[in-house]
Design a protein around this motif. Structure first.
Motif, PDB file in Angstrom:
ATOM      1  N   MET A  88       0.861  -1.175   0.000  1.00 33.93           N
ATOM      2  CA  MET A  88       0.000   0.000   0.000  1.00 33.93           C
ATOM      3  C   MET A  88       0.901   1.229   0.000  1.00 33.93           C
ATOM      4  N   SER A  89       0.458   2.222  -0.686  1.00 38.26           N
ATOM      5  CA  SER A  89       1.266   3.427  -0.771  1.00 38.26           C
ATOM      6  C   SER A  89       1.280   4.157   0.563  1.00 38.26           C
ATOM      7  N   SER A  90       2.210   5.060   0.688  1.00 41.50           N
ATOM      8  CA  SER A  90       2.367   5.784   1.940  1.00 41.50           C
ATOM      9  C   SER A  90       1.149   6.661   2.226  1.00 41.50           C
ATOM     10  N   PHE A  91       1.051   7.070   3.453  1.00 40.06           N
ATOM     11  CA  PHE A  91      -0.030   7.952   3.875  1.00 40.06           C
ATOM     12  C   PHE A  91      -0.040   9.212   3.019  1.00 40.06           C
ATOM     13  N   ALA A  92       1.131   9.796   2.804  1.00 42.37           N
ATOM     14  CA  ALA A  92       1.231  11.028   2.014  1.00 42.37           C
ATOM     15  C   ALA A  92       0.762  10.802   0.580  1.00 42.37           C
ATOM     16  N   ALA A  93       1.105   9.643   0.008  1.00 40.14           N
ATOM     17  CA  ALA A  93       0.689   9.348  -1.366  1.00 40.14           C
ATOM     18  C   ALA A  93      -0.822   9.153  -1.459  1.00 40.14           C
ATOM     19  N   GLN A  94      -1.424   8.630  -0.412  1.00 38.55           N
ATOM     20  CA  GLN A  94      -2.870   8.448  -0.394  1.00 38.55           C
ATOM     21  C   GLN A  94      -3.595   9.764  -0.155  1.00 38.55           C
ATOM     22  N   LEU A  95      -2.918  10.687   0.506  1.00 37.20           N
ATOM     23  CA  LEU A  95      -3.525  11.960   0.851  1.00 37.20           C
ATOM     24  C   LEU A  95      -3.920  12.767  -0.375  1.00 37.20           C
ATOM     25  N   GLY A  96      -3.048  12.845  -1.382  1.00 34.98           N
ATOM     26  CA  GLY A  96      -3.318  13.658  -2.563  1.00 34.98           C
ATOM     27  C   GLY A  96      -4.614  13.287  -3.270  1.00 34.98           C
ATOM     28  N   PRO A  97      -4.784  12.027  -3.668  1.00 39.95           N
ATOM     29  CA  PRO A  97      -6.033  11.653  -4.338  1.00 39.95           C
ATOM     30  C   PRO A  97      -7.276  11.861  -3.459  1.00 39.95           C
ATOM     31  N   LEU A  98      -7.148  11.591  -2.157  1.00 40.97           N
ATOM     32  CA  LEU A  98      -8.289  11.785  -1.273  1.00 40.97           C
ATOM     33  C   LEU A  98      -8.613  13.271  -1.130  1.00 40.97           C
ATOM     34  N   ARG A  99      -7.586  14.100  -1.000  1.00 37.48           N
ATOM     35  CA  ARG A  99      -7.803  15.558  -0.937  1.00 37.48           C
ATOM     36  C   ARG A  99      -8.554  16.034  -2.172  1.00 37.48           C
ATOM     37  N   LYS A 100      -8.097  15.578  -3.344  1.00 39.51           N
ATOM     38  CA  LYS A 100      -8.731  15.990  -4.599  1.00 39.51           C
ATOM     39  C   LYS A 100     -10.170  15.498  -4.666  1.00 39.51           C
TER      40      LYS A 100
END
Length: 98
Positions: free
Chosen positions: A1-13
């Motif tokens: 699973m990708s890092s928390f930071a990597a998951q943050l971008g798509p979720l923010r968008k």
């Protein structure tokens, strides 16, 4: 699973929030939030929890032995139980619609 930071971008968008907006929600300047999520400094668990809350999400730990199934579920590719199918108890009691 990708890092928390990597998951943050798509979720923010998906939530329609900029990094600055998330920063304002958690009381952190966007540049500081960006540095924190870059992996160049340690981030407190409470900060990660605040970010998740701001995005109407949960920050959870997943045991590695369950990681693949969680990834499939989150991506919408998992197959789960057929909740509409009668259970063995329904069948035993003759209460199925089948």
């Amino acid at each position: 699973m990708s890092s928390f930071a990597a998951q943050l971008g798509p979720l923010r968008k998906a939530r329609g929030l900029s990094l600055g907006a998330v920063g304002r929600l958690i009381g952190m300047a966007a540049p500081n939030l960006s540095v924190a999520l870059s992996g160049k400094q340690d981030v407190r668990g409470s900060t990660l929890e605040a970010i998740a809350t701001a995005l109407d999400a949960e920050w959870v730990l997943v045991p590695r032995e369950h990681l693949a199934e969680v990834q499939r579920t989150v991506s919408g590719k998992a197959t789960g139980p057929d909740r509409a199918a009668p259970t063995s108890v329904d069948l035993l009691l003759g209460e199925s619609d089948a």
